[in-house]
Each structure stands twice: as structure tokens, then as C-alpha cells.
Design a protein around this motif. Sequence first.
Motif, mmCIF file in Angstrom:
data_model
loop_
_atom_site.group_PDB
_atom_site.id
_atom_site.type_symbol
_atom_site.label_atom_id
_atom_site.label_comp_id
_atom_site.label_asym_id
_atom_site.label_seq_id
_atom_site.Cartn_x
_atom_site.Cartn_y
_atom_site.Cartn_z
ATOM 1 N N UNK B 104 0.837 -1.207 0.000
ATOM 2 C CA UNK B 104 0.000 0.000 0.000
ATOM 3 C C UNK B 104 0.870 1.254 0.000
ATOM 4 N N UNK B 105 0.356 2.368 -0.519
ATOM 5 C CA UNK B 105 1.170 3.599 -0.579
ATOM 6 C C UNK B 105 1.624 4.061 0.806
ATOM 7 N N UNK B 106 2.872 4.571 0.851
ATOM 8 C CA UNK B 106 3.475 4.927 2.140
ATOM 9 C C UNK B 106 3.089 6.334 2.570
ATOM 10 N N UNK B 107 2.922 6.498 3.882
ATOM 11 C CA UNK B 107 2.821 7.851 4.439
ATOM 12 C C UNK B 107 4.178 8.295 4.962
ATOM 13 N N UNK B 108 4.998 7.329 5.394
ATOM 14 C CA UNK B 108 6.361 7.585 5.882
ATOM 15 C C UNK B 108 7.257 6.474 5.357
ATOM 16 N N UNK B 109 8.533 6.775 5.200
ATOM 17 C CA UNK B 109 9.492 5.732 4.815
ATOM 18 C C UNK B 109 10.687 5.806 5.746
ATOM 19 N N UNK B 110 11.126 4.647 6.224
ATOM 20 C CA UNK B 110 12.350 4.606 7.040
ATOM 21 C C UNK B 110 13.333 3.633 6.398
ATOM 22 N N UNK B 111 14.608 3.945 6.543
ATOM 23 C CA UNK B 111 15.638 3.038 6.039
ATOM 24 C C UNK B 111 16.152 2.213 7.220
ATOM 25 N N UNK B 112 16.198 0.906 7.041
ATOM 26 C CA UNK B 112 16.637 0.013 8.115
ATOM 27 C C UNK B 112 17.900 -0.695 7.622
ATOM 28 N N UNK B 113 19.007 -0.477 8.334
ATOM 29 C CA UNK B 113 20.285 -1.038 7.877
ATOM 30 C C UNK B 113 20.822 -1.980 8.956
ATOM 31 N N UNK B 114 20.987 -3.237 8.576
ATOM 32 C CA UNK B 114 21.535 -4.213 9.516
ATOM 33 C C UNK B 114 23.023 -4.379 9.281
ATOM 34 N N UNK B 115 23.762 -4.564 10.344
ATOM 35 C CA UNK B 115 25.176 -4.884 10.220
ATOM 36 C C UNK B 115 25.582 -5.643 11.475
ATOM 37 N N UNK B 116 26.716 -6.323 11.414
ATOM 38 C CA UNK B 116 27.192 -7.021 12.603
ATOM 39 C C UNK B 116 27.589 -5.980 13.645
ATOM 40 N N UNK B 117 26.977 -5.789 14.781
ATOM 41 C CA UNK B 117 25.770 -6.382 15.267
ATOM 42 C C UNK B 117 24.932 -5.256 15.817
ATOM 43 N N UNK B 118 24.375 -4.491 14.899
ATOM 44 C CA UNK B 118 23.578 -3.328 15.279
ATOM 45 C C UNK B 118 22.609 -2.990 14.147
ATOM 46 N N UNK B 119 21.563 -2.276 14.519
ATOM 47 C CA UNK B 119 20.621 -1.755 13.530
ATOM 48 C C UNK B 119 20.786 -0.245 13.458
ATOM 49 N N UNK B 120 20.856 0.269 12.234
ATOM 50 C CA UNK B 120 20.819 1.719 12.064
ATOM 51 C C UNK B 120 19.489 2.061 11.396
ATOM 52 N N UNK B 121 18.775 2.999 11.977
ATOM 53 C CA UNK B 121 17.486 3.410 11.416
ATOM 54 C C UNK B 121 17.613 4.854 10.947
ATOM 55 N N UNK B 122 17.345 5.061 9.664
ATOM 56 C CA UNK B 122 17.388 6.427 9.124
ATOM 57 C C UNK B 122 15.950 6.899 8.974
ATOM 58 N N UNK B 123 15.588 7.888 9.801
ATOM 59 C CA UNK B 123 14.215 8.407 9.799
ATOM 60 C C UNK B 123 14.146 9.671 8.948
ATOM 61 N N UNK B 124 13.009 9.930 8.321
ATOM 62 C CA UNK B 124 12.875 11.225 7.639
ATOM 63 C C UNK B 124 12.796 12.336 8.680
ATOM 64 N N UNK B 148 0.167 5.313 11.155
ATOM 65 C CA UNK B 148 0.703 5.799 9.877
ATOM 66 C C UNK B 148 1.289 4.615 9.120
ATOM 67 N N UNK B 149 0.978 4.539 7.834
ATOM 68 C CA UNK B 149 1.527 3.431 7.054
ATOM 69 C C UNK B 149 2.980 3.742 6.692
ATOM 70 N N UNK B 150 3.882 2.899 7.184
ATOM 71 C CA UNK B 150 5.310 3.087 6.944
ATOM 72 C C UNK B 150 5.816 2.074 5.924
ATOM 73 N N UNK B 151 6.650 2.531 5.032
ATOM 74 C CA UNK B 151 7.460 1.604 4.234
ATOM 75 C C UNK B 151 8.817 1.498 4.923
ATOM 76 N N UNK B 152 9.406 0.294 4.893
ATOM 77 C CA UNK B 152 10.797 0.194 5.323
ATOM 78 C C UNK B 152 11.634 -0.254 4.140
ATOM 79 N N UNK B 153 12.813 0.321 4.051
ATOM 80 C CA UNK B 153 13.756 -0.090 3.010
ATOM 81 C C UNK B 153 14.898 -0.777 3.738
ATOM 82 N N UNK B 154 14.971 -2.083 3.575
ATOM 83 C CA UNK B 154 15.846 -2.896 4.400
ATOM 84 C C UNK B 154 17.130 -3.259 3.643
ATOM 85 N N UNK B 155 18.261 -2.993 4.303
ATOM 86 C CA UNK B 155 19.561 -3.280 3.677
ATOM 87 C C UNK B 155 20.454 -4.001 4.680
#
Lengths: 214, 242
Positions: B104-124, B148-155
Amino acid sequence: MAAITKVWRTALVALGLVALAGAAAAQQSTPPGAELYELCAQCHGERGEGNQVVLAPAIAGLQEWYVVAQVRNFKGGLRGTHPADVAGLRMHPMALALETDEELKAVSAYVASLPPVYPEPTVEGGDAERGAQLYGTCVACHGPDGAGNEALGSPRLYQANDWYLLSSLQRYKNGVRASNPANANAQVMLGIAGTLADEQAMKDVVAYIMSLRK
Amino acid sequence: MLERIPSVIDVLVPQASTYAGDIDGLFTIILVSVGIWFFASEIVFFWLIFRFRKKDGVRAQYVSGEKQSEKKWVTYPHLAILLFDVLIVVAAVRVWYDIKQDLPPAERTVRVIGQQWAWTFVHPGPDGEIDTADDIAKVNELHVEVDRLHHYKLESKDVLHNFSVPVFRLKQDAIPGRVITGWFTPTKTGEWDVQCAEICGVGHGLMGARIHIETAEQHAAWMAQESPLQLAANAAQKQEEE
């Protein structure tokens, strides 16, 4: 004949018991730090020799106070919590695995007790002569011989991997390794690294530090 | 529809996304279907053991299973189980489509970045867009707005990870080299766990983060406080004061 066999058997059993007792004694005298270090060994190596592939520097024989301070920094979020600090973000959860300060001190003491490895330089293009001039800024805290100064929280430098020194300078300069204002020593280095004009200057000073090895 | 099925899972882990109830409903359908057949087969099994137990003067009989009257003990339950399988598959495909296929269309988008061993979240930031100057990057701390409908972009920066938010009933693999887009709509405010659900090395078990589901007001206040532009302005003001 039977008597000789019996003697041999008794001797073997006695020997076995002595060996077992020895092993048990060795087990007891092993510092808990060595056991805790097994987690660190996954990246830093069994001898603390480091592994550049996983961005783990050599840590064998580092000053104990320095190891304690850095692991506490990692654990408390004073270091290794910047999104761009790939290696630091690995160390933050590893430090959290040390549940008590006693464990932290024990593993730090074990790291400090490992014989230093003095890893071979891998960074190319540094000019030690130019670096000697630039090193003048570092002398106040790290000393003319790079031996460090505990009172100022400045570690010994020449024992480190040159790639690690270079990446540390880069991360200090761009604020990645000094992202938490509460980390006072890192804030000092943020300013100092800022005086190095570019990567070449950093390589030069690192080349000079490598030349300080005796 | 599935969210109306009562579930015991939310007693342990609350449901905090629009599709959490569907996932729990699916689990209930599977539990009930499998449970009915488990108890039915165990009852028949023990009844047969009891009914044909050793008796004096009665010889054991070898059953080859070739007669229709014998085969039906296998065939009928088999067909009934297939029917239940179809029920589970139909329900599962509907849920899968809604959560994974449909976007469904996003109202917000966040970037979710995984790495050994932490999550980085990039918020608008206040501009509502990611990859702009006012983005707010946080380590192990995800802030979202309720309803709010969020899209996540997972890397992933290094190895396989899995972005798992138990209260959302969300799990998605992160694969190095790919950017995977998915969605969620939080429905309950509060602070909950985010975890890695794919073995990713020695620190996997410590790769935890927290999700903060906030009201619109709380989220706006957090954004204003953390926006890099605001932080820079604060720093400049502090310098001036000094």
C-alpha cells in the motif's frame, strides 16, 4: 611375570591420577579472563594478533588501563554507537556481553598479559620524515617515543596496526569516533586529528609512529 | 477476517500492527487443525491398542492393508487432512499476499540497515522524506508514528540479517546487495523489541534494538529535538552563549 604386570598397572594408574590432579590444578589457576577472552578471540585471534578482514586490530599486550577504559566506553555507549562506525558497532554488543565490571577487568588483564605481536605495517605511501614533523602535535600526550601516558589517558601507539591508526585518525577527523560529547579523550583527538590536512598527512604520521618501534 | 479469531499469542506478545492479528489467526487455524487430528489419531491409536490387546486363546492377526475395509482407516483421514491443508493454504496465501505481495502507498518511509551487530534506522526529518539533509540516523532506536503506514527499506552492510519486530509479527530477511521494501502500520503506542532473527555471527544474540511507537505529537517533538538542523542550531547557539 604377573607381579611385574601388577607393578606396571599400579604405576600407570598412579601416573594417570597425577596427570588428572595436574590438569585440575591447571584448570583452577587459569584466570577467568582467558575463558572470557574466547569470545574476543573470534575476531581478535587466539593470541590477540588481530584480523584486518573483520576490522579487528591487534590487542595483545595493550596497556591494561587502556583496555579497561575502552571496553567500558564501548559498553557504556561512549564509543561504537555512530551509524558509520562499522567496527565500533561490532564492539558495542561484545562489551555488553561482559556482565560485570569484574569480568571486564579480568578479560582486560588477560589481553594485557598476552605477548605483544607488533603487526607488520600494511599502509603504503607514508613518509616517516614528514610524519616526524607532524608528530610534534602528538608528543604532548603520547610522548616523544609513542609510549603513551596513563595520566592523560593516552595509549601506547607504536604497538598498534598501522591500518588501525590510520582508520582511527580518519574516524576522529570525521567525528565518527568522537560522536559522543561525553567521551572527553575522544573530543581531544577530534581536535588533534582536525589539524592533519588530509589522508597523506595521516599516512605520514602513522609511518613515523611505526618507525618508533624498537 | 483472520484477526477476529481469538489467539493466545497476544497474551504473551501484544499485537501492535494492522496485520499482527492476521498472523496470529493463521497460527490459531494451524493449531486447531493440527490439534484436532493429533487428538483424534491418538484416541484411535490407544483405543486400537486396548481393543486388540493380548487375550488368551486368540492368535495375533497379520493385517496386510489390502482390503477396502482396512484401507479406509488410512484413506479417509488422509482425505480429511488434505481438506484441512487446503483451508490452511487458502488462509496463508491471503495473509502472505496482504503482507508481502501487496504494497500500500506509504505515508512515511524509514531506512533500516543491519550490520554485525547493530541496527541503524534512518528516519525522515521534518521534510518527511528520506535521503535528505534533515534525516535522523539512530543506532538501535527506531521511532515511528502510530496509525501511519510506513514503508521500510531494508539493507545489510555485511551478512544476512533478519529485521524482526515481534509486536508487528514482522520478519524480513536483509540480504547484502539488495534493498528490500516492505510495510507496516503501527496500531499501539509504546516501546517494544526489535531483534535479528537470522544467525549473523557471534554477536547475533546481542543485536537487539527498540522501537518507539509514538503519537503524532510525541513523534513531532522527538523529530524537532533530534533533527540535525535543530542540533546544529542548538550547537551554534551554545557557542554564541560561550
